[in-house]
Every structure is written in C-alpha cells, then in structure tokens.
Scaffold this active site. Structure first.
Site, PDB file in Angstrom:
ATOM      1  CD1 TRP A 138      -2.595   1.712   0.571  1.00 17.52           C
ATOM      2  CD2 TRP A 138      -1.891   1.867   2.698  1.00 17.52           C
ATOM      3  NE1 TRP A 138      -3.265   2.759   1.156  1.00 17.52           N
ATOM      4  CE2 TRP A 138      -2.847   2.878   2.457  1.00 17.52           C
ATOM      5  CE3 TRP A 138      -1.318   1.779   3.965  1.00 17.52           C
ATOM      6  CZ2 TRP A 138      -3.239   3.788   3.441  1.00 17.52           C
ATOM      7  CZ3 TRP A 138      -1.708   2.670   4.936  1.00 17.52           C
ATOM      8  CH2 TRP A 138      -2.658   3.659   4.670  1.00 17.52           C
TER       9      TRP A 138
ATOM     10  CG  ASP B 252      -2.423  -2.439   7.271  1.00 20.36           C
ATOM     11  OD1 ASP B 252      -3.574  -2.289   7.715  1.00 20.36           O
ATOM     12  OD2 ASP B 252      -1.936  -1.693   6.396  1.00 20.36           O
TER      13      ASP B 252
ATOM     14  CE  LYS C 133      -9.925   0.299   2.390  1.00 22.93           C
ATOM     15  NZ  LYS C 133      -9.515   1.300   1.507  1.00 22.93           N
TER      16      LYS C 133
HETATM   17  C1  LMR Z   1      -6.522   2.520  -1.271  1.00 27.66           C
HETATM   18  O1  LMR Z   1      -5.540   1.760  -1.131  1.00 27.66           O
HETATM   19  O2  LMR Z   1      -6.988   2.846  -2.371  1.00 27.66           O
HETATM   20  C2  LMR Z   1      -7.237   3.018  -0.042  1.00 27.66           C
HETATM   21  O3  LMR Z   1      -6.786   2.360   1.080  1.00 27.66           O
HETATM   22  C3  LMR Z   1      -7.202   4.499   0.044  1.00 27.66           C
HETATM   23  C4  LMR Z   1      -5.883   5.039   0.504  1.00 27.66           C
HETATM   24  O4  LMR Z   1      -5.857   5.716   1.528  1.00 27.66           O
HETATM   25  O5  LMR Z   1      -4.868   4.793  -0.151  1.00 27.66           O
END
Ligand code: LMR
Length: 409
Positions: free
Chosen positions: A135, A217, A253
């Site tokens: 992420w 996470d 989510k």
């Molecule tokens: C994503 O990965 O699209 C979401 O978790 C939004 C973000 O904060 O990046």
C-alpha cells in the site's frame, strides 16, 4: 521587504490515488470508470451506506442522552474491546489471559502511525520491512514516525502473478534482529495474493527464530472471504504462537465508514503487567498528536459489534460486498478470456479482496485512462468493487485493447 520563507518550499509529489480520484471527478467523458481508490461501489456504481449503519445512525441521531463530550485519550473502551475481540476472536487465550490492549485510532493509517511512533520512540526500533509492492502509505507512515531503515521484502512474482514465497523467506531471513515486519492480515493490497496457512506457519517460524517484530495491517477483515474468522486466521495464529505483536484495524471498508476515520491498534503482550506503563506512553503519544479520537465511528461500530442482532445484519452486509466482488472477478476473467486477450487471466479469480493486480504496466494504465476513461493506479492495481454489470464490458474491452496494442515497457 524580507523574502518569504514560504518561497523555499519545494513542490512535493502528488498522492497518486487521491490525484486519480480528482482527475476522475473532473473528467467530462460520458462513459468513465473509477477503479483506482479502494472503496466499495454497488452494482449501480454508487457508494454504499450499509443498511445496518444507517439504522444505528438514525438511533444515534434521536438518542437525546448522547452528547459531544471528549472521549478518553485512548478511545471508547466498548469499541476498542469489541474491535480486539473481532480480530482475535472473543475466546482467544491472549484476550482471556488479559494480554491484549487497544487504542482507538484514526482508521488503519492512524493505528499504523501510533504503532510506528511507539515502536520507534519508546521501544527504539529503527528498521521496518514492508512488502514489495505494498500500500502506497506504509513507507511514509514509518519514515515520518522516525524509522531510519525502511526496507522491502519480496512478495509479488510477476511471472506467476502470485506470491514470491522463496524471495519473501530469503529477505526475512536476512532481516536484522528487532526489525518490524509489516504484514497484510488478508487480501494483500495491492496484489490480492495472500500466503497459504502453511506458508504463514513457515513465516511465523522465521519471525520467531530471527526475533522479528510482527505487525499486521488488517484493513479488509470480512472483505476477503466474507468470513471474519477466515480473514483473521494469520493474526490469530501468530497470537496463539505467543508472539508479542501489533494489529491495526480499519473499519473503512468493512463498515463503509471511510471518512469517519475509525480504526483500532491492538497490542498483544506476554505479561499483562506491561500494559499499564505501555498505555501511559501511548497516552502521551496520542495527546501530543491529536489529543483524543472522534466519536461517531466508534459509536456505530461498537453498537454493531456488541449487539448480536445488529452483528448478524452486518455480517450479511459483508457477505453482500464480498459476494459482489467475487462475481465481478469471475465476470472480468470470463470476458478477457472470451476476447482472447493475450496472457493468462486466472489470477483475477485466484486473487482475493478488493483489489486485483492485473499485471498492466504504467503505459497501459495511462492508455486505459486516455482512451477509455478507465482510471486505475499506475502499478496496474484495479479496485474490483468499482466494476459493475453496467461497465464490465467497457473495462474488459479497454484492458484487451491495452494488452494487444500498448507495449509493456
Ligand atoms: C486505497 O488503497 O486505495 C485506499 O486504502 C485508500 C488510501 O488511503 O490509499
């Protein structure tokens, strides 16, 4: 007049996922599809306020006993306790033995930040490993918190479009003692590829042997399989093995509470006596950062998690969301195979959770946006929930065109 200090400020890079969201909002094309940001959409392409959330919000709005007084610095206990039970399971030994403590957080990001602050400033950890890819925010959170060594462990195998387990094991084997290892509890973002249970067991052996610190996470519990217990398997297994560890939970989510910023940082310790001094240090960190958390999301989530009937209603909502994602995965794969799109597309149904890592390149992603107004991340990640029965053909045709006509490099 003296020159402005502000004139020294350099332009920073955009935050890709939010920049794409804005570009999508500004796009005037009639047919446009946003499959960038990780947010659930109904089959009509609309955001979904879960019916159980609406119901609780209506009750809260008419409950005259409620007010806007401050929450405690570490959050609402009815919420944090229920959140930890959701992650570990109510009868988990770590809970029954009093070895778990929690801090209400500003969603998953805030939980990660408090965790990173605590690990760095109080426990003096300075090395953190995150998966490659991961992420887009993990690195920033840990470097802002003061971690000086940010390293990656291999995760994605582009050739198989699956897990590079050997690479992951090799990198974790070489990690120095006391490195913090960020794992995705389930539905890995962005790849949608998780280790199997046997692989998790081997990872846990390594974490133990090399004295690494596991941090999970958990942003998608319930989203991956539609089952809260399945999606928490790895976290529960690590806790059962007796590790000291952390887990950060997001309710963005699975409750659709994105902008309420509701999350939880759960910490499992070996000795319950550690908890009181630890909470005093966590209190100082939160106090010096945002003082105390907001209340609305905590009220909604704690009411649902603590009421058996509402809890069942919520589980139905999760099944609805995960079921729709699974349907769209099947539909997209079928269409690409029918179109004869070069390559293999079975990974779309093998991957789980919100995202699919398509294997499309940055050039192909740009082509999708420019020609078809299909907005995806430049790393090829697509949000499966943004695909609907109304736009799936358009998305499949766009991907087919990109794969056939835009070279990868
Ligand atoms: C994503 O990965 O699209 C979401 O978790 C939004 C973000 O904060 O990046």
């Amino acid at each position: 007049m003296a020159t402005s200090r502000f004139a020294e400020v350099q332009q920073g890079p955009p935050i890709e996922v939010f920049a794409i969201n804005k570009a999508f909002a500004d796009c005037t094309a009639e047919k446009k599809v946003n499959i960038s940001v990780g947010a659930y959409r109904t089959d009509e392409g609309k955001p979904w306020v879960l019916p159980v959330v609406r119901k609780v919000e209506a009750e809260l709005a008419s409950d005259m006993s409620l007010n806007h007084e401050y929450l405690p610095i570490l959050g609402m206990e009815a919420f944090t306790t229920a959140a930890a039970k959701m992650l570990l399971g109510a009868s988990h030994p770590a809970i029954t033995e009093g070895r778990v403590t929690s801090v209400q957080s500003l969603s998953g990001t805030g939980g990660l930040r408090v965790a990173a602050d605590f690990l760095c400033r109080v426990l003096k950890y300075n090395t953190a490993y995150y998966s490659s890819p991961t992420w887009g925010n993990h690195r920033l959170i840990f470097s802002d918190a003061g971690f000086t060594e940010l390293r990656q462990y291999r995760y994605w195998d582009a050739a198989t479009r699956g897990l590079n387990f050997d690479g992951m094991i090799e990198d974790l084997t070489n990690a120095p003692e006391n490195s913090v290892i960020i794992f995705h509890a389930c539905a890995h973002n962005p790849t949608g590829v998780d280790p199997t249970q046997d692989q998790w067991k081997k990872i846990a052996d390594l974490v133990e042997e090399k004295k690494l610190f596991p941090l999970f996470d958990s942003a998608y519990q319930g989203f991956a399989s539609g089952d809260l217990d399945n999606d928490a398997w790895a976290v529960r297994y690590f806790a059962e093995r007796g590790f000291e560890m952390m887990g950060t939970q997001s309710f963005s989510k699975n409750f659709g509470l994105y902008n309420e910023r509701i999350g939880n940082l759960m910490i499992v310790v070996k000795d319950p006596a550690c908890i009181t001094p630890m909470r005093s240090q966590l209190t100082l960190l939160v106090r010096g950062s945002y003082s105390n958390p907001p209340c609305h999301g905590a009220r909604v989530v704690s009411r649902v998690l603590n009421d058996p009937a509402l809890f069942e209603e919520w589980k139905d909502c999760i099944r609805t969301m995960s079921g729709r994602i699974i349907e769209m995965r099947k539909g997209l794969r079928e269409r690409l195979e029918k179109l004869g799109t070069p390559g293999k597309w079975d990974h779309i149904t093998a991957q789980i959770g919100m995202f699919s890592f398509t294997g499309l390149s940055a050039e192909q992603a740009k082509f999708l946006c420019d020609k078809y107004h299909v907005f995806i991340l430049s790393n090829g990640r697509i949000n499966m929930c943004g695909i609907t029965t109304g736009n799936i053909d358009h998305v499949a045709e766009a991907i087919n065109d990109a794969v056939c006509n835009v070279s990868k490099a």
